[in-house]
Design a protein around this motif. Sequence first.
Motif, mmCIF file in Angstrom:
data_model
loop_
_atom_site.group_PDB
_atom_site.id
_atom_site.type_symbol
_atom_site.label_atom_id
_atom_site.label_comp_id
_atom_site.label_asym_id
_atom_site.label_seq_id
_atom_site.Cartn_x
_atom_site.Cartn_y
_atom_site.Cartn_z
ATOM 1 N N GLU A 64 9.097 -0.578 24.710
ATOM 2 C CA GLU A 64 9.531 0.404 23.827
ATOM 3 C C GLU A 64 8.237 0.924 23.279
ATOM 4 N N LYS A 65 8.672 2.128 22.578
ATOM 5 C CA LYS A 65 7.543 3.082 21.770
ATOM 6 C C LYS A 65 7.724 2.075 20.289
ATOM 7 N N ALA A 66 6.647 1.988 19.746
ATOM 8 C CA ALA A 66 6.676 1.286 18.150
ATOM 9 C C ALA A 66 5.527 1.793 17.600
ATOM 10 N N PHE A 67 5.413 1.154 16.243
ATOM 11 C CA PHE A 67 4.080 1.625 15.388
ATOM 12 C C PHE A 67 3.473 0.299 14.923
ATOM 13 N N THR A 68 2.195 0.146 14.868
ATOM 14 C CA THR A 68 1.620 -0.832 14.091
ATOM 15 C C THR A 68 1.947 -0.809 12.572
ATOM 16 N N GLU A 69 2.015 -1.917 12.082
ATOM 17 C CA GLU A 69 1.992 -2.061 10.396
ATOM 18 C C GLU A 69 0.367 -2.365 9.886
ATOM 19 N N ASN A 70 -0.027 -3.114 10.643
ATOM 20 C CA ASN A 70 -1.534 -3.525 10.548
ATOM 21 C C ASN A 70 -2.201 -4.139 11.818
ATOM 22 N N LEU A 71 -3.554 -3.921 11.578
ATOM 23 C CA LEU A 71 -4.246 -4.363 13.054
ATOM 24 C C LEU A 71 -5.749 -5.014 12.481
ATOM 25 N N SER A 72 -6.282 -5.419 13.560
ATOM 26 C CA SER A 72 -7.671 -5.999 13.686
ATOM 27 C C SER A 72 -8.313 -5.692 14.806
ATOM 28 N N SER A 73 -9.392 -6.527 15.036
ATOM 29 C CA SER A 73 -9.951 -6.343 16.480
ATOM 30 C C SER A 73 -9.201 -7.642 17.300
ATOM 31 N N HIS A 74 -8.813 -8.536 16.555
ATOM 32 C CA HIS A 74 -7.998 -9.568 17.327
ATOM 33 C C HIS A 74 -6.504 -9.614 17.243
ATOM 34 N N GLY A 75 -5.906 -8.956 16.548
ATOM 35 C CA GLY A 75 -4.599 -9.045 16.309
ATOM 36 C C GLY A 75 -3.672 -7.855 15.767
ATOM 37 N N ALA A 76 -2.437 -7.601 15.817
ATOM 38 C CA ALA A 76 -1.801 -6.502 15.265
ATOM 39 C C ALA A 76 -0.381 -7.149 14.867
ATOM 40 N N ARG A 77 0.261 -6.160 13.825
ATOM 41 C CA ARG A 77 1.588 -6.460 13.633
ATOM 42 C C ARG A 77 2.113 -5.342 13.967
ATOM 43 N N VAL A 78 3.389 -5.386 14.772
ATOM 44 C CA VAL A 78 3.918 -4.085 15.190
ATOM 45 C C VAL A 78 5.251 -4.394 14.850
ATOM 46 N N VAL A 79 5.927 -2.962 14.547
ATOM 47 C CA VAL A 79 7.676 -3.055 13.965
ATOM 48 C C VAL A 79 8.131 -2.439 15.251
ATOM 49 N N THR A 80 8.977 -3.143 15.679
ATOM 50 C CA THR A 80 9.819 -2.857 16.954
ATOM 51 C C THR A 80 11.478 -2.696 16.817
ATOM 52 N N LYS A 81 12.125 -2.316 17.469
ATOM 53 C CA LYS A 81 13.517 -2.402 17.599
ATOM 54 C C LYS A 81 14.215 -3.500 18.275
ATOM 55 N N GLN A 82 13.416 -4.258 19.057
ATOM 56 C CA GLN A 82 14.192 -5.308 19.757
ATOM 57 C C GLN A 82 13.253 -6.667 19.572
ATOM 58 N N ARG A 83 13.917 -7.875 19.728
ATOM 59 C CA ARG A 83 13.513 -9.129 19.422
ATOM 60 C C ARG A 83 12.512 -9.168 20.598
ATOM 61 N N TRP A 84 11.173 -9.878 20.258
ATOM 62 C CA TRP A 84 10.248 -10.278 21.438
ATOM 63 C C TRP A 84 10.046 -11.912 21.324
ATOM 64 N N LYS A 85 9.888 -12.503 22.337
ATOM 65 C CA LYS A 85 9.953 -13.900 22.411
ATOM 66 C C LYS A 85 8.720 -14.425 21.810
ATOM 67 N N ALA A 104 15.375 -4.067 12.363
ATOM 68 C CA ALA A 104 13.964 -3.960 12.955
ATOM 69 C C ALA A 104 13.325 -5.499 12.914
ATOM 70 N N PHE A 105 12.173 -5.329 13.682
ATOM 71 C CA PHE A 105 11.537 -6.890 13.894
ATOM 72 C C PHE A 105 10.104 -6.557 13.638
ATOM 73 N N ALA A 106 9.360 -7.465 13.217
ATOM 74 C CA ALA A 106 7.910 -7.303 12.848
ATOM 75 C C ALA A 106 7.434 -8.523 13.977
ATOM 76 N N VAL A 107 6.196 -8.032 14.879
ATOM 77 C CA VAL A 107 5.938 -8.859 15.895
ATOM 78 C C VAL A 107 4.343 -9.002 15.638
ATOM 79 N N GLY A 108 3.929 -10.380 15.427
ATOM 80 C CA GLY A 108 2.888 -10.628 15.391
ATOM 81 C C GLY A 108 2.088 -10.911 16.617
#
Length: 119
Positions: A50-71, A101-105
């Motif tokens: 899916e296409k989504a948007f980051t909410e925040n990021l760093s060089s080692h991680g990101a929080r992405v807001v998605t429409k589906q659940r990720w395991k 919506a889901f926030a995925v780390g």
Amino acid sequence: MESKSVMSPLGSRGVEAGHGIHASTPRAERRIARAVAVHLSTIDGSPSAEKAFTENLSSHGARVVTKQRWKPEECVLLKSLESDFESQARVVYCQLLQRNAFAVGLDLFSPTGEWGRPW
């Protein structure tokens, strides 16, 4: 978005923290609040993309807001739709947000390219 919310521990916005993540665990590095359009897909090529948007990021991680659940522990591929940045990543947590919506780390590994404009 207020910078305070970016640095808040997981679960501090009234949603449950993901399994295995403790709300009091400090983050190793500071994340920057930044919305970047991304494409998120599984490594194995299954139709869970899916296409989504980051909410925040760093060089080692990101929080992405998605429409589906990720395991959690699932390996995914994250690609910026705004630059040449891409990385394989591990899903650390998936939180249910408002409006279905889901926030995925994501824990990024082997990133290539740049996120784009300086942050």
